[in-house]
Design a protein around this motif. Structure first.
Motif, mmCIF file in Angstrom:
data_model
loop_
_atom_site.group_PDB
_atom_site.id
_atom_site.type_symbol
_atom_site.label_atom_id
_atom_site.label_comp_id
_atom_site.label_asym_id
_atom_site.label_seq_id
_atom_site.Cartn_x
_atom_site.Cartn_y
_atom_site.Cartn_z
ATOM 1 N N VAL A 120 5.297 32.443 -17.575
ATOM 2 C CA VAL A 120 6.187 31.416 -17.030
ATOM 3 C C VAL A 120 5.859 30.087 -17.695
ATOM 4 C CG1 VAL A 120 6.441 32.595 -14.826
ATOM 5 C CG2 VAL A 120 4.612 30.910 -15.105
ATOM 6 N N GLY A 121 6.493 29.041 -17.223
ATOM 7 C CA GLY A 121 6.286 27.727 -17.804
ATOM 8 C C GLY A 121 4.973 27.103 -17.374
ATOM 9 N N LYS A 122 4.934 25.810 -17.412
ATOM 10 C CA LYS A 122 3.721 25.056 -17.080
ATOM 11 C C LYS A 122 3.548 25.051 -15.567
ATOM 12 C CE LYS A 122 1.512 20.574 -17.957
ATOM 13 N NZ LYS A 122 1.686 19.232 -18.540
ATOM 14 N N ILE A 123 2.722 25.969 -15.073
ATOM 15 C CA ILE A 123 2.540 26.118 -13.632
ATOM 16 C C ILE A 123 1.752 24.929 -13.081
ATOM 17 C CG2 ILE A 123 0.421 27.487 -13.782
ATOM 18 C CD1 ILE A 123 1.706 29.233 -11.488
ATOM 19 N N LYS A 124 2.144 24.464 -11.901
ATOM 20 C CA LYS A 124 1.571 23.250 -11.318
ATOM 21 C C LYS A 124 0.660 23.524 -10.129
ATOM 22 C CE LYS A 124 3.487 20.128 -13.964
ATOM 23 N NZ LYS A 124 2.686 19.164 -14.734
ATOM 24 N N CYS A 125 1.090 24.397 -9.217
ATOM 25 C CA CYS A 125 0.284 24.616 -8.015
ATOM 26 C C CYS A 125 0.650 25.932 -7.349
ATOM 27 C CB CYS A 125 0.420 23.453 -7.026
ATOM 28 S SG CYS A 125 2.064 23.293 -6.304
ATOM 29 N N ILE A 126 -0.266 26.393 -6.503
ATOM 30 C CA ILE A 126 -0.060 27.559 -5.642
ATOM 31 C C ILE A 126 -0.128 27.079 -4.200
ATOM 32 C CG2 ILE A 126 -0.938 29.818 -4.943
ATOM 33 C CD1 ILE A 126 0.149 29.731 -7.794
ATOM 34 N N LEU A 127 0.825 27.500 -3.373
ATOM 35 C CA LEU A 127 0.870 27.096 -1.975
ATOM 36 C C LEU A 127 0.640 28.294 -1.061
ATOM 37 C CD1 LEU A 127 4.019 24.743 -1.949
ATOM 38 C CD2 LEU A 127 1.635 24.125 -2.379
ATOM 39 N N TRP A 128 -0.305 28.152 -0.153
ATOM 40 C CA TRP A 128 -0.508 29.095 0.949
ATOM 41 C C TRP A 128 0.089 28.448 2.194
ATOM 42 C CZ3 TRP A 128 -3.535 33.573 -0.076
ATOM 43 C CH2 TRP A 128 -4.255 33.549 -1.280
ATOM 44 N N TRP A 129 0.706 29.272 3.062
ATOM 45 C CA TRP A 129 1.239 28.688 4.295
ATOM 46 C C TRP A 129 0.084 28.190 5.153
ATOM 47 C CZ3 TRP A 129 2.675 30.641 9.615
ATOM 48 C CH2 TRP A 129 3.531 29.717 10.262
ATOM 49 N N PHE A 171 9.642 20.239 -11.726
ATOM 50 C CA PHE A 171 8.756 20.227 -10.572
ATOM 51 C C PHE A 171 7.356 19.780 -10.990
ATOM 52 C CE2 PHE A 171 11.521 23.809 -8.766
ATOM 53 C CZ PHE A 171 12.166 22.968 -7.887
ATOM 54 N N SER A 172 6.672 19.085 -10.078
ATOM 55 C CA SER A 172 5.298 18.660 -10.342
ATOM 56 C C SER A 172 4.323 19.075 -9.247
ATOM 57 C CB SER A 172 5.244 17.138 -10.514
ATOM 58 O OG SER A 172 5.762 16.480 -9.361
ATOM 59 N N GLY A 173 4.829 19.569 -8.107
ATOM 60 C CA GLY A 173 3.958 19.980 -7.011
ATOM 61 C C GLY A 173 4.768 20.208 -5.751
ATOM 62 N N GLY A 174 4.063 20.320 -4.610
ATOM 63 C CA GLY A 174 4.799 20.527 -3.369
ATOM 64 C C GLY A 174 3.895 20.773 -2.185
ATOM 65 N N ALA A 175 4.522 20.994 -1.034
ATOM 66 C CA ALA A 175 3.810 21.285 0.217
ATOM 67 C C ALA A 175 4.681 22.210 1.056
ATOM 68 C CB ALA A 175 3.497 20.000 0.978
ATOM 69 N N TRP A 176 4.030 23.095 1.806
ATOM 70 C CA TRP A 176 4.708 24.060 2.665
ATOM 71 C C TRP A 176 4.719 23.509 4.086
ATOM 72 C CZ3 TRP A 176 3.670 29.872 1.381
ATOM 73 C CH2 TRP A 176 4.664 30.671 1.945
ATOM 74 N N ASP A 177 5.898 23.502 4.703
ATOM 75 C CA ASP A 177 6.061 22.943 6.046
ATOM 76 C C ASP A 177 5.288 23.789 7.061
ATOM 77 O OD1 ASP A 177 6.920 21.957 8.494
ATOM 78 O OD2 ASP A 177 9.023 21.793 7.889
ATOM 79 N N PRO A 178 4.292 23.224 7.755
ATOM 80 C CA PRO A 178 3.530 24.009 8.737
ATOM 81 C C PRO A 178 4.331 24.368 9.978
ATOM 82 C CG PRO A 178 2.878 21.710 8.839
ATOM 83 C CD PRO A 178 3.807 21.831 7.664
ATOM 84 N N HIS A 179 5.466 23.693 10.188
ATOM 85 C CA HIS A 179 6.303 23.950 11.365
ATOM 86 C C HIS A 179 7.405 24.967 11.084
ATOM 87 C CE1 HIS A 179 4.371 20.422 13.118
ATOM 88 N NE2 HIS A 179 4.645 19.786 11.998
ATOM 89 N N ASP A 180 7.671 25.234 9.806
ATOM 90 C CA ASP A 180 8.777 26.120 9.433
ATOM 91 C C ASP A 180 8.375 26.907 8.197
ATOM 92 O OD1 ASP A 180 11.113 27.377 8.732
ATOM 93 O OD2 ASP A 180 12.366 25.580 8.763
ATOM 94 N N VAL A 181 8.125 28.186 8.373
ATOM 95 C CA VAL A 181 7.648 29.024 7.281
ATOM 96 C C VAL A 181 8.680 29.185 6.176
ATOM 97 C CG1 VAL A 181 8.431 31.220 8.234
ATOM 98 C CG2 VAL A 181 6.327 31.162 6.868
#
Length: 348
Positions: A120-129, A171-181
């Motif tokens: 894939v391209g330039k990967i930025k981050c991995i998010l766990w719920w 994309f440069s990053g992100g966050a997973w909503d703890p209230h909504d999976v």
């Protein structure tokens, strides 16, 4: 209020950018951090606060083949974590497992469970719920948002479920909503985007340049915080996304990282390239009465303390979930500092 460090320190051998709380370790206050050197063998350090709370102890030291640009501990298994790495030619990501008897081995080796997003391209981050055990994982690279299945992990490789292109944005990053999976926020060069994982479609966006980091308020739905180049630290209510609830201007250069406290509502850490960590109490700005208030003139100063005893940019921040009054910071020169914010909690 400004002050030097009263915390306890730990030095890595090389430069570093990322640190993570080991949330799944309910018996110890533990952090995981990794180094960033292109010429030498990189390292992952598992560090714990001693039983007396007076020093940081290395519980495990593991070699990692490439420089580490993102690291996240699995929230439901303390021996599993993910990294995003750079080989010198390309970016990649993987899920790793710490050996069970690592404390008794002479040269413990990490087990590479599975790569993530090969080719894939330039990967930025991995998010766990963040809110508990979940069978999905998210990877974000410059071009794509990908959802992965974790069925039977770590016994078999993960499988991609769906993928969507960023289109004209990077994309440069992100966050997973703890209230909504099913909801995540993704940062890009010119906007903060919100995506529904069921449809893999963008649901909303806030036009904003150079958002470096984003984090959701774990105690209050619809509220999040961003770290930005131009505006510093901004608080947002997603029900009224046209303008920030508040702008907190405590960094003289780029704001790089922001983290909501997992337990104390409104308690925020921010750090940046001005070699400073700021501690904020912004609960009053996220209440309904203030969102609807026409004036903010009588607000208290939300800046509780500035930690200025750093010699380099501070890219890594992590609150302890086990002891939520404790946080760890990581500056680019490889220095980890763990502080207690207990003295400031009584002021609010």
């Amino acid at each position: 209020m400004q002050g030097g460090s009263s915390g306890i320190g730990y030095g890595l051998k090389y430069q570093a950018r990322c640190i993570s709380d080991v949330k799944a370790d309910t018996d110890h206050t533990t952090f995981l951090t990794g180094t960033l050197t292109l010429k030498e063998e990189n390292e992952v350090h598992l560090i714990r606060i001693s039983s007396g709370g007076t020093e940081l102890v290395c519980e495990g030291l593991f070699s990692h083949p490439n420089e580490i640009w993102d690291l996240a501990s699995c929230p439901f298994d303390q021996r599993i974590f993910s990294t995003v790495y750079f080989t010198g030619e390309s970016y990649g990501a993987a899920i790793w497992q710490i050996p069970e008897l690592y404390g008794e081995l002479n040269s413990p080796q990490l087990e590479k469970i599975t790569p993530i997003g090969e080719n894939v391209g330039k990967i930025k981050c991995i998010l766990w719920w963040p809110s508990g055990k979940h069978d999905k994982l998210i990877s974000i690279d410059e071009e794509n948002l990908s959802l992965w299945s974790l069925d039977n992990m770590p016994r078999k490789a993960i499988q991609i479920l769906s993928q969507e292109s960023a289109g004209m944005y990077h994309f440069s990053g992100g966050a997973w909503d703890p209230h909504d999976v099913n909801a995540i926020a993704a940062t890009s060069e010119s906007s903060l985007q919100f995506w529904d994982l069921r449809t893999m479609k963008k649901t909303n966006s806030i036009e904003r340049s150079r958002v470096r980091n984003v984090d959701y308020n774990p105690k209050k739905q619809y509220i999040l915080v961003t770290a930005e180049d131009e505006s510093g630290v901004c608080l947002w209510d997603l029900r009224k996304p046209k303008t920030p609830i508040e702008e907190l201007s405590g960094h003289t250069h780029w704001s790089w990282a922001v983290k909501y406290n997992p337990e104390y509502e409104g308690l925020i850490l921010s750090s940046g390239t001005n070699s400073t960590v700021n501690l904020w109490w912004a609960d009053e700005f996220t209440s309904e009465r203030v969102v609807d208030s026409p004036t903010r003139a009588n607000h208290l100063n939300p800046l509780l303390h500035s930690y200025i005893d750093y010699e380099d940019s501070v890219y890594g921040l992590a609150w302890s979930c086990r002891e939520p009054w404790i946080f760890a910071s990581l500056s680019y020169d490889g220095r980890v500092v763990v502080e207690s914010v207990k003295p400031f909690l009584s002021r609010r």
